[in-house]
Design a protein around this motif. Structure first.
Motif, PDB file in Angstrom:
ATOM      1  N   ALA A   1      56.325  57.397  -8.405  1.00  0.00           N
ATOM      2  CA  ALA A   1      56.599  58.772  -8.923  1.00  0.00           C
ATOM      3  C   ALA A   1      57.911  59.013  -9.889  1.00  0.00           C
ATOM      4  CB  ALA A   1      57.110  59.628  -7.635  1.00  0.00           C
ATOM      5  N   LYS A   2      57.704  59.644 -10.914  1.00  0.00           N
ATOM      6  CA  LYS A   2      58.760  59.965 -12.006  1.00  0.00           C
ATOM      7  C   LYS A   2      59.104  58.726 -12.770  1.00  0.00           C
ATOM      8  CE  LYS A   2      62.139  63.513 -12.661  1.00  0.00           C
ATOM      9  NZ  LYS A   2      63.102  64.304 -11.825  1.00  0.00           N
ATOM     10  N   LEU A   3      58.723  57.390 -12.357  1.00  0.00           N
ATOM     11  CA  LEU A   3      59.011  56.320 -12.795  1.00  0.00           C
ATOM     12  C   LEU A   3      58.050  55.448 -13.669  1.00  0.00           C
ATOM     13  CD1 LEU A   3      60.923  54.599  -9.697  1.00  0.00           C
ATOM     14  CD2 LEU A   3      61.794  56.124 -11.541  1.00  0.00           C
ATOM     15  N   GLY A   4      56.996  55.663 -13.427  1.00  0.00           N
ATOM     16  CA  GLY A   4      55.804  55.105 -14.242  1.00  0.00           C
ATOM     17  C   GLY A   4      55.244  53.902 -13.382  1.00  0.00           C
ATOM     18  N   TYR A   5      53.928  53.252 -14.358  1.00  0.00           N
ATOM     19  CA  TYR A   5      53.449  51.948 -13.784  1.00  0.00           C
ATOM     20  C   TYR A   5      54.357  50.775 -14.022  1.00  0.00           C
ATOM     21  CZ  TYR A   5      49.142  54.718 -13.010  1.00  0.00           C
ATOM     22  OH  TYR A   5      48.293  55.661 -12.443  1.00  0.00           O
ATOM     23  N   VAL A   6      54.130  49.813 -13.120  1.00  0.00           N
ATOM     24  CA  VAL A   6      54.654  48.523 -13.331  1.00  0.00           C
ATOM     25  C   VAL A   6      53.951  47.586 -12.995  1.00  0.00           C
ATOM     26  CG1 VAL A   6      56.035  48.798 -10.977  1.00  0.00           C
ATOM     27  CG2 VAL A   6      56.729  47.156 -12.752  1.00  0.00           C
ATOM     28  N   HIS A   7      53.607  46.619 -13.445  1.00  0.00           N
ATOM     29  CA  HIS A   7      52.705  45.174 -13.062  1.00  0.00           C
ATOM     30  C   HIS A   7      53.289  44.416 -11.704  1.00  0.00           C
ATOM     31  CE1 HIS A   7      49.663  45.220 -16.165  1.00  0.00           C
ATOM     32  NE2 HIS A   7      50.902  45.576 -16.969  1.00  0.00           N
ATOM     33  N   TYR A   8      52.473  44.081 -10.991  1.00  0.00           N
ATOM     34  CA  TYR A   8      52.883  43.264  -9.549  1.00  0.00           C
ATOM     35  C   TYR A   8      52.204  42.125  -9.517  1.00  0.00           C
ATOM     36  CZ  TYR A   8      49.145  45.175  -6.824  1.00  0.00           C
ATOM     37  OH  TYR A   8      47.868  45.404  -6.387  1.00  0.00           O
ATOM     38  N   ARG A   9      52.742  41.274  -8.611  1.00  0.00           N
ATOM     39  CA  ARG A   9      51.928  40.119  -8.390  1.00  0.00           C
ATOM     40  C   ARG A   9      51.949  39.865  -6.881  1.00  0.00           C
ATOM     41  NH1 ARG A   9      54.704  36.353 -11.438  1.00  0.00           N
ATOM     42  NH2 ARG A   9      55.888  35.826  -9.809  1.00  0.00           N
ATOM     43  N   THR A  10      50.902  39.459  -6.394  1.00  0.00           N
ATOM     44  CA  THR A  10      50.801  39.117  -4.877  1.00  0.00           C
ATOM     45  C   THR A  10      49.766  38.628  -4.439  1.00  0.00           C
ATOM     46  OG1 THR A  10      51.110  40.329  -2.779  1.00  0.00           O
ATOM     47  CG2 THR A  10      49.681  41.379  -4.100  1.00  0.00           C
ATOM     48  N   SER A  11      49.231  38.055  -3.035  1.00  0.00           N
ATOM     49  CA  SER A  11      48.290  37.392  -2.630  1.00  0.00           C
ATOM     50  C   SER A  11      46.957  38.311  -2.670  1.00  0.00           C
ATOM     51  CB  SER A  11      48.276  36.676  -1.246  1.00  0.00           C
ATOM     52  OG  SER A  11      48.516  37.523  -0.407  1.00  0.00           O
ATOM     53  N   SER A  12      45.658  37.673  -2.601  1.00  0.00           N
ATOM     54  CA  SER A  12      44.574  38.463  -2.720  1.00  0.00           C
ATOM     55  C   SER A  12      44.442  39.298  -1.128  1.00  0.00           C
ATOM     56  CB  SER A  12      43.187  37.478  -2.620  1.00  0.00           C
ATOM     57  OG  SER A  12      43.248  36.729  -1.761  1.00  0.00           O
ATOM     58  N   LYS A  13      44.961  38.218  -0.295  1.00  0.00           N
ATOM     59  CA  LYS A  13      44.889  39.045   1.194  1.00  0.00           C
ATOM     60  C   LYS A  13      45.673  40.393   1.066  1.00  0.00           C
ATOM     61  CE  LYS A  13      46.895  38.103   5.811  1.00  0.00           C
ATOM     62  NZ  LYS A  13      47.780  37.181   6.689  1.00  0.00           N
ATOM     63  N   TYR A  14      47.150  40.430   0.702  1.00  0.00           N
ATOM     64  CA  TYR A  14      47.914  41.719   0.496  1.00  0.00           C
ATOM     65  C   TYR A  14      47.182  42.716  -0.395  1.00  0.00           C
ATOM     66  CZ  TYR A  14      52.073  39.729   2.657  1.00  0.00           C
ATOM     67  OH  TYR A  14      53.088  39.244   3.377  1.00  0.00           O
ATOM     68  N   LYS A  15      46.569  42.375  -1.308  1.00  0.00           N
ATOM     69  CA  LYS A  15      45.591  43.319  -2.226  1.00  0.00           C
ATOM     70  C   LYS A  15      44.562  43.869  -1.393  1.00  0.00           C
ATOM     71  CE  LYS A  15      46.334  41.204  -6.703  1.00  0.00           C
ATOM     72  NZ  LYS A  15      45.712  40.751  -8.016  1.00  0.00           N
ATOM     73  N   LYS A  16      44.027  43.299  -0.483  1.00  0.00           N
ATOM     74  CA  LYS A  16      42.950  43.795   0.254  1.00  0.00           C
ATOM     75  C   LYS A  16      43.693  44.645   1.342  1.00  0.00           C
ATOM     76  CE  LYS A  16      39.057  42.737   3.423  1.00  0.00           C
ATOM     77  NZ  LYS A  16      38.538  41.419   4.169  1.00  0.00           N
ATOM     78  N   LEU A  17      44.654  44.300   1.907  1.00  0.00           N
ATOM     79  CA  LEU A  17      45.498  45.236   3.017  1.00  0.00           C
ATOM     80  C   LEU A  17      45.768  46.508   2.190  1.00  0.00           C
ATOM     81  CD1 LEU A  17      47.553  42.995   4.986  1.00  0.00           C
ATOM     82  CD2 LEU A  17      46.059  44.337   5.876  1.00  0.00           C
ATOM     83  N   LEU A  18      46.420  46.480   1.010  1.00  0.00           N
ATOM     84  CA  LEU A  18      46.966  47.651   0.223  1.00  0.00           C
ATOM     85  C   LEU A  18      45.775  48.604  -0.128  1.00  0.00           C
ATOM     86  CD1 LEU A  18      49.138  45.901  -2.456  1.00  0.00           C
ATOM     87  CD2 LEU A  18      49.832  47.504  -0.466  1.00  0.00           C
ATOM     88  N   LYS A  19      44.775  47.969  -0.241  1.00  0.00           N
ATOM     89  CA  LYS A  19      43.466  48.987  -0.623  1.00  0.00           C
ATOM     90  C   LYS A  19      42.892  49.537   0.702  1.00  0.00           C
ATOM     91  CE  LYS A  19      38.852  48.665  -3.051  1.00  0.00           C
ATOM     92  NZ  LYS A  19      38.082  47.659  -3.670  1.00  0.00           N
ATOM     93  N   ASN A  20      42.895  49.084   1.994  1.00  0.00           N
ATOM     94  CA  ASN A  20      42.440  49.458   2.986  1.00  0.00           C
ATOM     95  C   ASN A  20      43.429  50.209   3.853  1.00  0.00           C
ATOM     96  OD1 ASN A  20      40.022  48.584   2.070  1.00  0.00           O
ATOM     97  ND2 ASN A  20      40.211  46.506   2.827  1.00  0.00           N
ATOM     98  N   SER A  21      44.768  50.311   3.431  1.00  0.00           N
ATOM     99  CA  SER A  21      45.810  50.694   4.484  1.00  0.00           C
ATOM    100  C   SER A  21      46.324  51.937   4.177  1.00  0.00           C
ATOM    101  CB  SER A  21      46.617  49.744   4.792  1.00  0.00           C
ATOM    102  OG  SER A  21      46.027  48.468   5.300  1.00  0.00           O
ATOM    103  N   LYS A  22      46.944  52.755   4.859  1.00  0.00           N
ATOM    104  CA  LYS A  22      47.624  53.912   4.510  1.00  0.00           C
ATOM    105  C   LYS A  22      49.103  53.508   4.090  1.00  0.00           C
ATOM    106  CE  LYS A  22      50.062  57.958   6.717  1.00  0.00           C
ATOM    107  NZ  LYS A  22      50.452  58.633   7.943  1.00  0.00           N
TER     108      LYS A  22
END
Length: 379
Positions: A137-158
């Motif tokens: 919020a108020k800062l903008g978009y920033v690229h990130y790098r992580t594992s596919s396991k973490y990406k899946k958790l981020l997609k399906n979690s609160k």
């Protein structure tokens, strides 16, 4: 049935130069607010105490201080608001720990500290995460790098909040999420663990886990620390050396983290009850001989991992009293041998004649005591 847990996912974020300035500004705002509110509270506390009415460190008082500081300092109004509110919540928690739990008194934060951070609370759509970018919020978009396991958790979690921090010259986003984990199957096996300095741990089944070999990393860190002390602060050569210093710090930290994650995962998967002593690690640091090695092996990290992973996956983690004489007690007959000193690695019980390996015997006693504690809890 799954268990609802909170966990933090550490992402490497890759800000461009403009975004880097924005992140640094918000870290500076958080530090500015912490230092100013802490100074204001100390002055007000002394004033109120002098009049016989100590000022309570609560959210209401600190919120009033925040409003006052935002009126006096226009640059604060340009920053992200929830991260500024989080500062006084952290201050309240720090004071509560000091007054109620005897923790250290809150300290002022230095601009020269290589670790800086701020935390953004989730509020509607102020935090969004795509497959490649994170929007703050108020800062903008920033690229990130992580594992596919973490990406899946981020997609399906609160998502609850995001802590942005700078550490060893890199930027990270620690995303706190609420997710559901399946409990591990029970194995019917239990283990006692005796932590040490010579070996990292000795298990009650006789297995010894040796300390990590960090000689190269420690030597390179010392080398660049000495070099930094001889160079002009923040000169080009200083910054070049600092990057090398950070590189070896990261290598050491990653080596420890990886080894401890593997060990804690192995123990939690294999054993239903994991028992160890409730060591006074902070007190152990007072010993000048032990302190360097304790700092190097980071025992607290391993203990903390075993605690939360046991809770996540439905296993039992028990810490027995640190004053229980696990080393001096024979695990066969219960005889207590008070002649055992630190240099004695093996001993024979005068009562039953059993020959003991010092640390294995201690680990067995730790497990037996933990089982007694668990039995009493179930009655």
């Amino acid at each position: 049935m799954g268990k609802v847990v909170n966990m933090g996912l550490k992402l490497v974020i890759l800000p461009d130069e403009a975004m880097g300035h924005v992140l640094e500004q918000n870290m500076g705002n958080a530090r500015f607010l912490w230092n100013n509110m802490l100074a204001m509270y100390i002055n007000l506390y002394m004033l109120f105490s002098f009049n016989g009415c100590p000022l309570c460190p609560n959210i209401r008082n600190f919120n009033a201080m925040l409003k006052m500081l935002k009126q006096e300092n226009a640059f604060l109004r340009e920053g992200e608001s929830t991260s500024q509110q989080q500062v006084f919540r952290d201050l309240v928690n720090a004071f509560n720990k000091f007054f109620k739990e005897g923790s250290g008194y809150p300290k002022f934060k230095s601009k020269k500290d290589l670790r800086q951070s701020f935390r953004i609370q989730k509020n509607g759509n102020n935090i969004r995460i795509t497959n490649r970018r994170i929007r703050l919020a108020k800062l903008g978009y920033v690229h990130y790098r992580t594992s596919s396991k973490y990406k899946k958790l981020l997609k399906n979690s609160k998502i609850n909040n995001v802590t942005v921090k700078r550490e060893n010259g890199k930027y990270y986003a620690i995303v706190n999420i609420t997710t559901t984990l399946e409990e591990l199957e029970k194995t019917g096996e239990d283990i006692g663990i005796d932590l040490g300095l010579k070996n990292l741990a000795t298990l009650s089944n006789g297995q010894e886990i040796v300390n990590l070999d960090l000689k190269k990393e420690d030597a390179m860190i010392r080398k660049y620390q000495k070099k930094l002390s001889r160079q002009k602060y923040m000169s080009k050569n200083y910054q070049k050396t600092l990057r090398k210093y950070h590189k070896w710090q990261d290598k050491k930290n990653n080596k420890i983290q990886n080894a401890y994650h593997q060990l804690s995962k192995y123990l939690v998967e294999k054993y239903d009850i994991i028992a160890m002593e409730n060591l006074n690690i902070k007190g152990m640091f007072q010993n000048q001989r032990w302190a360097p090695k304790l700092q190097r092996i980071s025992l607290y990290k391993l203990v903390n991992m075993l605690k939360y992973k046991s809770e996540w996956y439905g296993k039992t983690f028990i810490q027995i009293d640190r004053f229980y004489p696990s080393t001096k007690t024979c695990n066969i007959c219960g005889y207590r041998n008070d002649n055992i000193t630190l240099d004695i690695r093996q001993w024979t019980c005068p009562s039953c004649g059993t020959h003991h390996h010092r640390d294995t015997n201690a680990a067995i006693n730790i497990l037996n005591e933990a089982i007694k504690i668990k039995y009493k809890q179930t009655i």
